[in-house]
Design a protein around this motif. Structure first.
Motif, short mmCIF file in Angstrom:
data_model
loop_
_atom_site.label_atom_id
_atom_site.label_comp_id
_atom_site.label_asym_id
_atom_site.label_seq_id
_atom_site.Cartn_x
_atom_site.Cartn_y
_atom_site.Cartn_z
N GLU A 1 70.26 98.13 27.37
CA GLU A 1 69.67 98.84 28.51
C GLU A 1 68.34 98.23 28.94
O GLU A 1 67.71 98.71 29.87
CB GLU A 1 69.46 100.31 28.14
CG GLU A 1 70.76 101.07 27.91
CD GLU A 1 70.52 102.51 27.50
OE1 GLU A 1 69.35 102.96 27.54
OE2 GLU A 1 71.49 103.20 27.15
N GLY A 2 67.92 97.17 28.23
CA GLY A 2 66.67 96.49 28.58
C GLY A 2 65.43 97.12 27.98
O GLY A 2 64.31 96.83 28.41
N ARG A 3 65.60 97.96 26.97
CA ARG A 3 64.44 98.65 26.39
C ARG A 3 63.68 97.75 25.42
O ARG A 3 64.27 96.93 24.71
CB ARG A 3 64.87 99.93 25.66
CG ARG A 3 65.59 100.92 26.57
CD ARG A 3 65.53 102.30 26.01
NE ARG A 3 66.46 103.20 26.67
CZ ARG A 3 66.50 104.50 26.44
NH1 ARG A 3 65.65 105.05 25.58
NH2 ARG A 3 67.37 105.27 27.07
N SER A 4 62.38 97.94 25.38
CA SER A 4 61.53 97.20 24.45
C SER A 4 61.69 97.77 23.05
O SER A 4 62.26 98.86 22.85
CB SER A 4 60.07 97.30 24.88
OG SER A 4 59.62 98.65 24.75
N ASN A 5 61.15 97.06 22.04
CA ASN A 5 61.21 97.57 20.67
C ASN A 5 60.50 98.92 20.55
O ASN A 5 60.97 99.81 19.83
CB ASN A 5 60.59 96.56 19.71
CG ASN A 5 61.45 95.32 19.55
OD1 ASN A 5 62.52 95.20 20.14
ND2 ASN A 5 60.99 94.38 18.74
N ALA A 6 59.38 99.07 21.23
CA ALA A 6 58.65 100.34 21.18
C ALA A 6 59.47 101.47 21.79
O ALA A 6 59.50 102.59 21.25
CB ALA A 6 57.31 100.20 21.89
#
Length: 215
Positions: free
Chosen positions: A164-169
């Motif tokens: 979904e393109g989410r960052s690690n945070a």
């Protein structure tokens, strides 16, 4: 939904604009080259840019390089590549650059239903992905066929959020984990999918492509 179209063929450009307007989309700019695309996006801040790869003056990869520039300068704008070709050099880099906007890569010759195309446009504009299976297959190359069943259920959850393109945070927040725990899960995913460190390949996007191929 506000859209910019970058396509050098006037008939196709006009046809796309008409199709999208007929489906309640606002086409705010129609351009024929990469410089005009970048200018239009930075000026109008659309939700989505639909981009052909081969644009004037050389008709090589101007559109894709402009899309990469926009991922850096206007990350909130989703990018949908619509082309006859799979361009390996920059395509993986584009897909690997997570921004606020979604990303897609469709092949013109394989878009057989206008309803499906409009649905893909909306999905990418909403922050999702739309990848032609042939694009996935070519970008994976000989890594195709890797099985996700080697992953734990938690690793699959992490990989789904990566897709979904989410960052690690952001993944850590969604799964109530620490960032360090997410990083360990991602390292395990790379190892299990046999994606060693490489200067030429983006392991994160290759893992996501493997996930999307088996969905």
């Amino acid at each position: 939904m506000r859209i910019v179209i970058a396509e050098d063929l006037a008939l196709l450009r006009d046809g796309l604009a008409r199709l999208l307007r007929d489906n309640d989309c606002d086409v705010v700019a129609e351009v024929a080259d990469a410089d005009a695309l970048v200018h239009a996006v930075l000026r109008d801040r659309p939700d989505l840019a639909i981009v052909d790869i081969r644009l004037p003056p050389t008709f090589r990869d101007e559109g894709l390089r402009a899309a990469l520039e926009l991922r850096r300068t206007a990350p909130e704008t989703a990018i949908l590549i619509l082309s006859q070709y799979v361009e390996h050099t920059y395509a993986a880099e584009l897909l690997a650059q997570a921004g606020a906007g979604g990303v897609g890569y469709l092949l013109k010759d394989r878009v057989l239903d206008t309803g499906d195309f409009v649905e893909a446009v909306r999905r990418v504009a909403d922050g999702g992905t739309a990848l032609d299976p042939e694009v996935v297959s070519q970008l994976l190359g000989n890594r195709g066929g890797q099985r996700l069943d080697v992953l734990t259920s938690r690793e699959v959850e992490v990989l789904a959020l990566m897709a979904e393109g989410r960052s690690n945070a952001a993944i850590a927040d969604a799964l109530v984990l620490t960032v360090g725990a997410v990083e360990k899960h991602i390292a395990s995913i790379f190892q299990k999918l046999r994606l060693p460190p490489s200067e030429s390949d983006h392991r994160r996007v290759l893992a996501v492509l493997a996930y999307l191929q088996e969905r």
